[in-house]
Write a protein that holds these residues in place. Sequence first.
Motif, PDB file in Angstrom:
ATOM      1  N   LEU A  19       0.091   3.087   9.368  1.00 23.41           N
ATOM      2  CA  LEU A  19       1.396   2.953   8.718  1.00 23.41           C
ATOM      3  C   LEU A  19       1.476   3.819   7.467  1.00 23.41           C
ATOM      4  CD1 LEU A  19       2.091  -0.879   9.044  1.00 23.41           C
ATOM      5  CD2 LEU A  19       3.496   0.946   9.971  1.00 23.41           C
ATOM      6  N   VAL A  20       0.394   3.841   6.687  1.00 18.01           N
ATOM      7  CA  VAL A  20       0.388   4.649   5.464  1.00 18.01           C
ATOM      8  C   VAL A  20       0.502   6.128   5.812  1.00 18.01           C
ATOM      9  CG1 VAL A  20      -0.958   5.341   3.445  1.00 18.01           C
ATOM     10  CG2 VAL A  20      -0.899   2.932   4.134  1.00 18.01           C
ATOM     11  N   ALA A  21      -0.258   6.574   6.811  1.00 12.70           N
ATOM     12  CA  ALA A  21      -0.203   7.981   7.218  1.00 12.70           C
ATOM     13  C   ALA A  21       1.182   8.351   7.733  1.00 12.70           C
ATOM     14  CB  ALA A  21      -1.263   8.264   8.277  1.00 12.70           C
ATOM     15  N   GLN A  22       1.824   7.454   8.489  1.00 11.12           N
ATOM     16  CA  GLN A  22       3.176   7.720   8.990  1.00 11.12           C
ATOM     17  C   GLN A  22       4.158   7.843   7.833  1.00 11.12           C
ATOM     18  OE1 GLN A  22       4.227   7.909  12.637  1.00 11.12           O
ATOM     19  NE2 GLN A  22       5.629   9.090  11.349  1.00 11.12           N
ATOM     20  N   ALA A  23       4.044   6.953   6.861  1.00 12.92           N
ATOM     21  CA  ALA A  23       4.944   6.983   5.710  1.00 12.92           C
ATOM     22  C   ALA A  23       4.774   8.275   4.915  1.00 12.92           C
ATOM     23  CB  ALA A  23       4.685   5.775   4.812  1.00 12.92           C
ATOM     24  N   LEU A  24       3.548   8.702   4.701  1.00  7.30           N
ATOM     25  CA  LEU A  24       3.301   9.940   3.954  1.00  7.30           C
ATOM     26  C   LEU A  24       3.807  11.151   4.732  1.00  7.30           C
ATOM     27  CD1 LEU A  24      -0.285   9.218   2.566  1.00  7.30           C
ATOM     28  CD2 LEU A  24       1.858   9.204   1.289  1.00  7.30           C
ATOM     29  N   SER A  25       3.609  11.132   6.040  1.00  8.81           N
ATOM     30  CA  SER A  25       4.098  12.225   6.881  1.00  8.81           C
ATOM     31  C   SER A  25       5.627  12.301   6.824  1.00  8.81           C
ATOM     32  CB  SER A  25       3.632  12.029   8.321  1.00  8.81           C
ATOM     33  OG  SER A  25       4.155  13.029   9.174  1.00  8.81           O
ATOM     34  N   ASP A  26       6.274  11.145   6.946  1.00 11.13           N
ATOM     35  CA  ASP A  26       7.732  11.105   6.897  1.00 11.13           C
ATOM     36  C   ASP A  26       8.260  11.586   5.542  1.00 11.13           C
ATOM     37  OD1 ASP A  26       7.679  10.094   9.439  1.00 11.13           O
ATOM     38  OD2 ASP A  26       8.244   8.052   8.874  1.00 11.13           O
ATOM     39  N   SER A  47       0.804  -1.226   0.000  1.00  3.52           N
ATOM     40  CA  SER A  47       0.000   0.000   0.000  1.00  3.52           C
ATOM     41  C   SER A  47       0.834   1.271   0.000  1.00  3.52           C
ATOM     42  CB  SER A  47      -0.922   0.021   1.232  1.00  3.52           C
ATOM     43  OG  SER A  47      -1.860  -1.021   1.198  1.00  3.52           O
ATOM     44  N   ILE A  48       1.889   1.308   0.804  1.00  2.00           N
ATOM     45  CA  ILE A  48       2.646   2.549   0.976  1.00  2.00           C
ATOM     46  C   ILE A  48       3.217   3.070  -0.348  1.00  2.00           C
ATOM     47  CG2 ILE A  48       4.777   3.497   1.969  1.00  2.00           C
ATOM     48  CD1 ILE A  48       4.053   2.039   4.577  1.00  2.00           C
ATOM     49  N   PRO A  49       3.888   2.254  -1.164  1.00  2.00           N
ATOM     50  CA  PRO A  49       4.407   2.795  -2.432  1.00  2.00           C
ATOM     51  C   PRO A  49       3.298   3.312  -3.355  1.00  2.00           C
ATOM     52  CG  PRO A  49       5.479   0.717  -1.905  1.00  2.00           C
ATOM     53  CD  PRO A  49       4.332   0.853  -0.952  1.00  2.00           C
ATOM     54  N   VAL A  50       2.172   2.625  -3.395  1.00  2.00           N
ATOM     55  CA  VAL A  50       1.080   3.035  -4.280  1.00  2.00           C
ATOM     56  C   VAL A  50       0.481   4.361  -3.833  1.00  2.00           C
ATOM     57  CG1 VAL A  50      -1.255   2.446  -5.049  1.00  2.00           C
ATOM     58  CG2 VAL A  50       0.533   0.693  -5.038  1.00  2.00           C
ATOM     59  N   ILE A  51       0.183   4.494  -2.535  1.00  2.00           N
ATOM     60  CA  ILE A  51      -0.418   5.740  -2.057  1.00  2.00           C
ATOM     61  C   ILE A  51       0.583   6.886  -2.130  1.00  2.00           C
ATOM     62  CG2 ILE A  51      -1.515   6.883  -0.099  1.00  2.00           C
ATOM     63  CD1 ILE A  51      -3.228   4.779  -1.471  1.00  2.00           C
ATOM     64  N   THR A  52       1.863   6.613  -1.910  1.00  2.00           N
ATOM     65  CA  THR A  52       2.882   7.652  -2.045  1.00  2.00           C
ATOM     66  C   THR A  52       2.926   8.181  -3.472  1.00  2.00           C
ATOM     67  OG1 THR A  52       4.209   6.661  -0.275  1.00  2.00           O
ATOM     68  CG2 THR A  52       5.330   8.185  -1.761  1.00  2.00           C
ATOM     69  N   GLY A  73       7.043  13.964   3.851  1.00  2.00           N
ATOM     70  CA  GLY A  73       6.873  15.405   3.725  1.00  2.00           C
ATOM     71  C   GLY A  73       5.543  15.876   3.186  1.00  2.00           C
ATOM     72  N   PHE A  74       4.562  14.989   3.123  1.00  2.00           N
ATOM     73  CA  PHE A  74       3.236  15.399   2.659  1.00  2.00           C
ATOM     74  C   PHE A  74       2.456  15.979   3.842  1.00  2.00           C
ATOM     75  CE2 PHE A  74       4.505  12.029  -0.303  1.00  2.00           C
ATOM     76  CZ  PHE A  74       4.366  12.711  -1.515  1.00  2.00           C
ATOM     77  N   ASP A  75       2.133  17.267   3.756  1.00  2.00           N
ATOM     78  CA  ASP A  75       1.520  17.958   4.888  1.00  2.00           C
ATOM     79  C   ASP A  75      -0.004  17.922   4.876  1.00  2.00           C
ATOM     80  OD1 ASP A  75       3.981  18.747   5.999  1.00  2.00           O
ATOM     81  OD2 ASP A  75       4.106  20.425   4.586  1.00  2.00           O
ATOM     82  N   ARG A  76      -0.605  17.942   3.721  1.00  2.00           N
ATOM     83  CA  ARG A  76      -2.069  18.016   3.640  1.00  2.00           C
ATOM     84  C   ARG A  76      -2.653  16.613   3.493  1.00  2.00           C
ATOM     85  NH1 ARG A  76      -3.697  23.288   3.027  1.00  2.00           N
ATOM     86  NH2 ARG A  76      -5.652  22.851   1.935  1.00  2.00           N
ATOM     87  N   VAL A  77      -2.226  15.744   4.406  1.00  2.00           N
ATOM     88  CA  VAL A  77      -2.643  14.343   4.401  1.00  2.00           C
ATOM     89  C   VAL A  77      -3.156  13.978   5.788  1.00  2.00           C
ATOM     90  CG1 VAL A  77      -1.872  11.953   4.196  1.00  2.00           C
ATOM     91  CG2 VAL A  77      -1.027  13.668   2.586  1.00  2.00           C
ATOM     92  N   VAL A  78      -4.293  13.307   5.828  1.00  2.00           N
ATOM     93  CA  VAL A  78      -4.904  12.869   7.083  1.00  2.00           C
ATOM     94  C   VAL A  78      -5.296  11.404   6.943  1.00  2.00           C
ATOM     95  CG1 VAL A  78      -6.799  13.215   8.712  1.00  2.00           C
ATOM     96  CG2 VAL A  78      -5.818  15.180   7.523  1.00  2.00           C
ATOM     97  N   GLY A  79      -4.981  10.600   7.939  1.00  2.00           N
ATOM     98  CA  GLY A  79      -5.456   9.222   7.963  1.00  2.00           C
ATOM     99  C   GLY A  79      -6.833   9.177   8.600  1.00  2.00           C
ATOM    100  N   ILE A  80      -7.758   8.464   7.981  1.00  2.00           N
ATOM    101  CA  ILE A  80      -9.122   8.388   8.499  1.00  2.00           C
ATOM    102  C   ILE A  80      -9.503   6.940   8.779  1.00  2.00           C
ATOM    103  CG2 ILE A  80      -9.860  10.508   7.349  1.00  2.00           C
ATOM    104  CD1 ILE A  80     -11.267   8.775   5.249  1.00  2.00           C
ATOM    105  N   CYS A  81     -10.345   6.761   9.815  1.00  2.00           N
ATOM    106  CA  CYS A  81     -10.850   5.436  10.170  1.00  2.00           C
ATOM    107  C   CYS A  81     -12.114   5.625  10.987  1.00  2.00           C
ATOM    108  CB  CYS A  81      -9.812   4.658  10.968  1.00  2.00           C
ATOM    109  SG  CYS A  81     -10.353   2.988  11.424  1.00  2.00           S
ATOM    110  N   ASP A  82     -13.176   4.940  10.611  1.00  2.00           N
ATOM    111  CA  ASP A  82     -14.433   5.092  11.346  1.00  2.00           C
ATOM    112  C   ASP A  82     -14.319   4.547  12.767  1.00  2.00           C
ATOM    113  OD1 ASP A  82     -14.100   2.829   9.684  1.00  2.00           O
ATOM    114  OD2 ASP A  82     -16.167   2.216   9.952  1.00  2.00           O
TER     115      ASP A  82
END
Length: 461
Positions: free
Chosen positions: A148-155, A119-124, A157-166
């Motif tokens: 994990l995906v949100a942490q990877a995107l944050s690391d 997932s991480i490479p694809v979403i990145t 340097g993507f700032d306008r990213v939020v991880g969501i979960c119901d």
Amino acid sequence: MKLTLIGGGGVRSPLFVASALRRAERSGLKEICLHDVDAKKLEIFGGIAAEITRRVQSPVRITTSLDAERALEGADYVVTTVRPGGEDGRVKDERIALSHGVLGQETTGPGGFAMALRSIPVITEYASLLKRVSPDAWLFNFTNPAGLVAQALSDAGFDRVVGICDGANAAQEAVAQKLDVSVREVQAEVFGLNHLSYTRAAYVDGKEVLQGLLDDDSFLAETPQRIFDPAIIRRHRLWLNEYLYYFYYAEKALGDIQADTRTRGEEVRDLNRDLVAQLSAIGVDRDAEAALSAYFAYEQRREATYMHYARPEAPSMEDADKAIRAVGSEAADGVGEGYAGVALNIIDALQTGVECHIGLNLRNGGAIEGLADDDVVEVSCVVDGDGIRTKKIGAIPDGPAQLIHNIKRYERLAVRAIATRSRDLAVEALVAHPLVLSYSRAEPLVDEYLSTHAEFAGEWR
């Protein structure tokens, strides 16, 4: 306003569209673009979404695109919900873990690591494209494992990213339902990590109400808390994220899953294959009513059997089959909003400026004591026209803190392993995970996952 759903060919996309349409006027929504790499599924579920839109006579345009750049261009908000490797990938993740005597679950433990390496490479890649074509857009990630995906995107340097979960807002919704108030009237205090969070308080009109409800057996029995012994809940005096079941009942969860004929991944794979075959045979353009009825019956069956091994009252797949009602298109207004509700609540608040209190996954920034500022955590936030801010949680109880710190260490190692393609770091990540703990399990797990998912993982050192 343009809203893009990455993974628009997924089975849940029509539900997402139905929820968005109900909010379109107040949020200024003009277009929903569904993007997917699977042309057949995009046509089927895009067609269901378009039919729902037609029936409610919404002016919102529903578009579909196989081209990611076209889908993201001009987007104000993007929601990502994809599954690289498909249901078969999930099945392999679960079965490999179980073969080594470890929990086989798609986000918790080694299965979560295996999904993250796909997932991480694809979403990145999607996030990089979005930053280029629509740099001011917000990206809300629901793709698992969301933490994990949100942490990877944050690391990265993507700032306008939020991880969501119901699941982060389950207590808030349960309290609202119990007290017959709007979810917006409930302000919860959530802390932890994705699929590893706790709610310690909920306020209505300034009064704390959760602690009293935790002593109410009927409340616990009506909510996801029914999977836990009430004594455990009252010992902690916390609402427990349902995924904590895999830690607090580790050997029971493993035994029950091993005893099942099929893993949850196999159940969902079979459900989805049957639905796609059924909808292909019906054709939404030929018989929209039959297609919608089949679709909503599928959703009913899938929901009824969720975590069935942890819920004695849950029906088997066979019982769920017998209980399915013919659900007409009018059910579009009655289905649960799930992750769609989380994303759309954020969008509403950002668009209208009307304050929203909600649990999200983003940088800690000092909200939870004992965790680094750049640790992505699941925490209560305030969203309004000025943006998204974490709420100050402060110190947390020792028991939850110990588990949170252990899993955060695993997450940090796993993200670094995937970023650098380091087998040794991956092994250390799984050894750090409380459900693995040993090199004798971690090393063969990592090797088998890398071999099985070589198409996505690439060459590791």
